[in-house]
Design a protein around this motif. Structure first.
Motif, PDB file in Angstrom:
ATOM      1  N   UNK A 166      -1.945  44.890  13.156  1.00  0.00           N
ATOM      2  CA  UNK A 166      -1.485  45.846  12.164  1.00  0.00           C
ATOM      3  C   UNK A 166      -2.685  46.625  11.645  1.00  0.00           C
ATOM      4  N   UNK A 167      -2.564  47.916  11.586  1.00  0.00           N
ATOM      5  CA  UNK A 167      -3.675  48.768  11.181  1.00  0.00           C
ATOM      6  C   UNK A 167      -3.595  49.028   9.687  1.00  0.00           C
ATOM      7  N   UNK A 168      -4.516  48.390   8.928  1.00  0.00           N
ATOM      8  CA  UNK A 168      -4.587  48.626   7.500  1.00  0.00           C
ATOM      9  C   UNK A 168      -5.832  49.412   7.128  1.00  0.00           C
ATOM     10  N   UNK A 172     -11.902  44.339   9.373  1.00  0.00           N
ATOM     11  CA  UNK A 172     -12.213  42.927   9.188  1.00  0.00           C
ATOM     12  C   UNK A 172     -11.148  42.069   9.874  1.00  0.00           C
ATOM     13  N   UNK A 173     -11.579  40.924  10.393  1.00  0.00           N
ATOM     14  CA  UNK A 173     -10.639  40.012  11.042  1.00  0.00           C
ATOM     15  C   UNK A 173      -9.801  39.291   9.989  1.00  0.00           C
ATOM     16  N   UNK A 174      -8.727  38.660  10.467  1.00  0.00           N
ATOM     17  CA  UNK A 174      -7.874  37.904   9.549  1.00  0.00           C
ATOM     18  C   UNK A 174      -8.652  36.786   8.857  1.00  0.00           C
ATOM     19  N   UNK A 175      -9.525  36.104   9.594  1.00  0.00           N
ATOM     20  CA  UNK A 175     -10.277  34.988   9.025  1.00  0.00           C
ATOM     21  C   UNK A 175     -11.175  35.455   7.882  1.00  0.00           C
ATOM     22  N   UNK A 176     -11.832  36.604   8.072  1.00  0.00           N
ATOM     23  CA  UNK A 176     -12.709  37.117   7.017  1.00  0.00           C
ATOM     24  C   UNK A 176     -11.894  37.512   5.788  1.00  0.00           C
ATOM     25  N   UNK A 177     -10.757  38.161   6.003  1.00  0.00           N
ATOM     26  CA  UNK A 177      -9.926  38.573   4.874  1.00  0.00           C
ATOM     27  C   UNK A 177      -9.409  37.370   4.088  1.00  0.00           C
ATOM     28  N   UNK A 178      -8.966  36.331   4.797  1.00  0.00           N
ATOM     29  CA  UNK A 178      -8.469  35.135   4.116  1.00  0.00           C
ATOM     30  C   UNK A 178      -9.581  34.498   3.293  1.00  0.00           C
ATOM     31  N   UNK A 179     -10.801  34.458   3.840  1.00  0.00           N
ATOM     32  CA  UNK A 179     -11.922  33.923   3.081  1.00  0.00           C
ATOM     33  C   UNK A 179     -12.206  34.724   1.822  1.00  0.00           C
ATOM     34  N   UNK A 180     -12.067  36.041   1.913  1.00  0.00           N
ATOM     35  CA  UNK A 180     -12.249  36.896   0.732  1.00  0.00           C
ATOM     36  C   UNK A 180     -11.159  36.623  -0.295  1.00  0.00           C
ATOM     37  N   UNK A 209     -11.288  35.181  -4.568  1.00  0.00           N
ATOM     38  CA  UNK A 209     -10.999  36.092  -5.669  1.00  0.00           C
ATOM     39  C   UNK A 209     -10.921  35.335  -6.990  1.00  0.00           C
ATOM     40  N   UNK A 210     -11.411  35.925  -8.082  1.00  0.00           N
ATOM     41  CA  UNK A 210     -11.491  35.187  -9.348  1.00  0.00           C
ATOM     42  C   UNK A 210     -10.160  34.982 -10.053  1.00  0.00           C
ATOM     43  N   UNK A 211      -9.153  35.804  -9.779  1.00  0.00           N
ATOM     44  CA  UNK A 211      -7.902  35.702 -10.524  1.00  0.00           C
ATOM     45  C   UNK A 211      -6.687  35.651  -9.632  1.00  0.00           C
ATOM     46  N   UNK A 212      -5.649  34.948 -10.086  1.00  0.00           N
ATOM     47  CA  UNK A 212      -4.414  34.848  -9.328  1.00  0.00           C
ATOM     48  C   UNK A 212      -3.708  36.202  -9.263  1.00  0.00           C
ATOM     49  N   UNK A 213      -3.804  36.991 -10.326  1.00  0.00           N
ATOM     50  CA  UNK A 213      -3.176  38.305 -10.319  1.00  0.00           C
ATOM     51  C   UNK A 213      -3.795  39.220  -9.269  1.00  0.00           C
ATOM     52  N   UNK A 214      -5.094  39.005  -8.965  1.00  0.00           N
ATOM     53  CA  UNK A 214      -5.734  39.796  -7.910  1.00  0.00           C
ATOM     54  C   UNK A 214      -5.088  39.530  -6.557  1.00  0.00           C
ATOM     55  N   UNK A 215      -4.679  38.280  -6.322  1.00  0.00           N
ATOM     56  CA  UNK A 215      -4.001  37.940  -5.070  1.00  0.00           C
ATOM     57  C   UNK A 215      -2.666  38.660  -4.958  1.00  0.00           C
ATOM     58  N   UNK A 216      -1.931  38.709  -6.058  1.00  0.00           N
ATOM     59  CA  UNK A 216      -0.637  39.382  -6.043  1.00  0.00           C
ATOM     60  C   UNK A 216      -0.823  40.867  -5.743  1.00  0.00           C
ATOM     61  N   UNK A 217      -1.850  41.472  -6.304  1.00  0.00           N
ATOM     62  CA  UNK A 217      -2.114  42.884  -6.038  1.00  0.00           C
ATOM     63  C   UNK A 217      -2.500  43.102  -4.579  1.00  0.00           C
ATOM     64  N   UNK A 218      -3.295  42.180  -4.016  1.00  0.00           N
ATOM     65  CA  UNK A 218      -3.675  42.299  -2.607  1.00  0.00           C
ATOM     66  C   UNK A 218      -2.446  42.215  -1.709  1.00  0.00           C
ATOM     67  N   UNK A 219      -1.528  41.300  -2.035  1.00  0.00           N
ATOM     68  CA  UNK A 219      -0.324  41.147  -1.221  1.00  0.00           C
ATOM     69  C   UNK A 219       0.546  42.396  -1.269  1.00  0.00           C
ATOM     70  N   UNK A 220       0.451  43.155  -2.353  1.00  0.00           N
ATOM     71  CA  UNK A 220       1.250  44.375  -2.479  1.00  0.00           C
ATOM     72  C   UNK A 220       0.582  45.585  -1.830  1.00  0.00           C
ATOM     73  N   UNK A 221      -0.638  45.422  -1.326  1.00  0.00           N
ATOM     74  CA  UNK A 221      -1.371  46.551  -0.775  1.00  0.00           C
ATOM     75  C   UNK A 221      -0.769  47.046   0.535  1.00  0.00           C
ATOM     76  N   UNK A 222      -0.543  46.133   1.475  1.00  0.00           N
ATOM     77  CA  UNK A 222      -0.003  46.516   2.775  1.00  0.00           C
ATOM     78  C   UNK A 222       0.643  45.298   3.415  1.00  0.00           C
ATOM     79  N   UNK A 223       1.354  45.530   4.523  1.00  0.00           N
ATOM     80  CA  UNK A 223       2.075  44.453   5.180  1.00  0.00           C
ATOM     81  C   UNK A 223       1.133  43.380   5.728  1.00  0.00           C
ATOM     82  N   UNK A 224       0.017  43.799   6.282  1.00  0.00           N
ATOM     83  CA  UNK A 224      -0.920  42.824   6.845  1.00  0.00           C
ATOM     84  C   UNK A 224      -1.474  41.903   5.764  1.00  0.00           C
ATOM     85  N   UNK A 225      -1.917  42.461   4.656  1.00  0.00           N
ATOM     86  CA  UNK A 225      -2.470  41.632   3.598  1.00  0.00           C
ATOM     87  C   UNK A 225      -1.403  40.720   2.993  1.00  0.00           C
TER      88      UNK A 225
END
Length: 452
Positions: A51-53, A57-65, A69-85
């Protein structure tokens, strides 16, 4: 016609998801199987088939990032960014939630889904969902038997919920006539996992008892020498009275066995009346499980089994028998009380938090006037349940007829939102609030891609 044959209760742990892969019963799976009401988005595919976002970066690098992340809300925002994330956040939710930076995220109100109750003695526990849970998961007051339908029909008949914490339920199963064995079951309604624990005979445990369920999140914070082998691992601690001392037993999901009986040291004698008045579900803070009963708070250290005792905080008013234990956003023990004053409009919720040193209670903090959030006809209120991770309190509002009760969900944050969850007739009955764990919440984000 011949009577219906009941399925025999399994004496060994089993998973309803593993045993019935064709028709899993978990709420997440049921929600995932709902048909989409809109067309899927068009996804751009790269030459490598991914999927082109726009990120090289590879999936492994993104998952490590994501895991750092310092906050749980940041994860929710990342998930809303695109289908791949969204796919990475939801698919690797268990790994991401075990990140060291996520040990004490702020309360998330949407984790609270509703409460379990029994509308009459001997009935199967049912579930009353909040409006947001009904929209996200399609819940319509399902009974616990729906989790094991076709596998062990009638497993939860005449059962009762005794603990609810971190997405897990502890259910006491029915006992046959002249049978003294205690049969407990631990289940996760979100995933459909159901485990029947080995029974404990009458000589192994006495009633009444109090229990606390500990999950991988608690082990992360307590730094125990024997950490769980998987994010879904848990331990169950039972505390009960023996003649002359207080005893406890521990079940570990990794081993699938009960440990030997141990003695709780430095504790006051707990009679049957005191044990019966203790809150069924313990609150866990910094490697200590706490219960309250009759004006005292009892704590048991999980590493040494040494007891801690403390008096309830003095509010300066007269609480109307309304006291709950909880956890503050920064991980300290707190007491939530309804403080009764003159007139319904002056009935407030007060919160007292244990000091950082753990030697006293901080001054009472009034966080809201609860009377203004309830109907004008309300004549009595009773706190029923405190959800640790979401900061939501379930309370019952009674009316002049003495029979009608309404259950409200009230957030303890600054917005002070309230919602009527259910209305019923009769006494208060048994009520156990339920909130999903953060791993299940991240997994559910993938379903929002198909929401109308």
């Amino acid at each position: 016609m011949p009577p219906r044959r009941r399925a025999r209760l399994s004496a060994r742990p089993y998973s309803s998801v593993a045993a019935a892969e064709q028709c899993p019963r978990g709420w997440l799976t049921a929600r995932r199987n709902r048909p989409s009401k809109r067309a899927r988005r068009v996804t751009t595919v790269t030459a490598q088939g991914g999927e082109d976002d726009g990120t090289p970066l590879t999936d492994e690098i993104l998952v490590g990032i994501f895991a750092g992340l310092p906050g749980f809300s940041d994860l929710v925002r990342c998930a809303a960014t695109c289908r791949r994330w969204c796919r990475l956040v939801s698919g690797e939710a268990a790994f991401i939630c075990r990140g060291a930076a996520r040990r004490r995220p702020p309360p998330l109100r949407t984790l609270a889904l509703g409460f379990f109750y029994s509308h009459r003695d001997g009935a199967v526990p049912r579930f009353a969902a909040t409006a947001s849970a009904s929209r996200r998961l399609g819940l319509r007051q399902p009974s616990l038997n729906a989790l094991v339908e076709g596998l062990d029909d009638g497993l939860f008949d005449a059962s009762r919920v005794v603990a609810s914490r971190n997405g897990l339920l502890v259910v006491e199963l029915q006992r046959r006539k002249r049978e003294r064995a205690l049969k407990l079951c631990v289940c996760n309604p979100m995933t459909g996992e159901v485990t029947v624990l080995p029974p404990l005979g009458g000589k192994e445990i006495t009633s009444p008892f109090a229990c606390a369920i500990l999950t991988a999140d608690d082990d992360d914070e307590s730094h125990l020498s024997d950490p769980p082998t998987s994010p879904s691992s848990y331990r169950l601690l039972l505390v009960y009275g023996r003649r002359g001392f207080t005893a406890c037993r521990t079940y570990t999901s990794d081993g699938g066995l009960w440990g030997p009986e141990a003695k709780v040291t430095k504790t006051v004698r707990l009679g049957k009346k005191t044990m019966a008045s203790m809150t069924a579900t313990g609150v866990v803070v910094r490697n200590v499980a706490y219960w309250h009963a009759k004006g005292i708070v009892l704590g048991v250290r999980l590493d040494t089994l040494r007891a801690e005792h403390m008096d309830m905080p003095s509010t300066g008013h007269h609480p109307a028998g309304n006291t709950l234990l909880g956890v503050s956003p920064d991980g300290r023990l707190r007491v939530v009380q309804i403080v009764a004053q003159a007139g319904k409009e002056s009935v407030t919720i007060g919160v007292a938090t244990r000091s950082a040193a753990g030697d006293k209670w901080d001054p009472l903090e009034v966080i809201g006037v609860v009377g203004r959030l309830l109907p004008a006809e309300t004549t009595r209120m009773k706190l029923r349940w405190m959800c640790e991770k979401s900061g939501v309190v379930f309370l019952t509002a009674g009316f002049a007829d003495g029979q009608t009760n309404e259950v409200y969900a009230l957030s303890l944050d600054r917005r002070q939102e309230s919602e009527r969850v259910a209305s019923h007739h009769g006494g208060d009955g048994d009520l156990h609030g339920y909130e999903m764990d953060r791993t299940s919440y991240l997994c559910s984000l993938a379903m929002d891609e198909d929401d109308p």
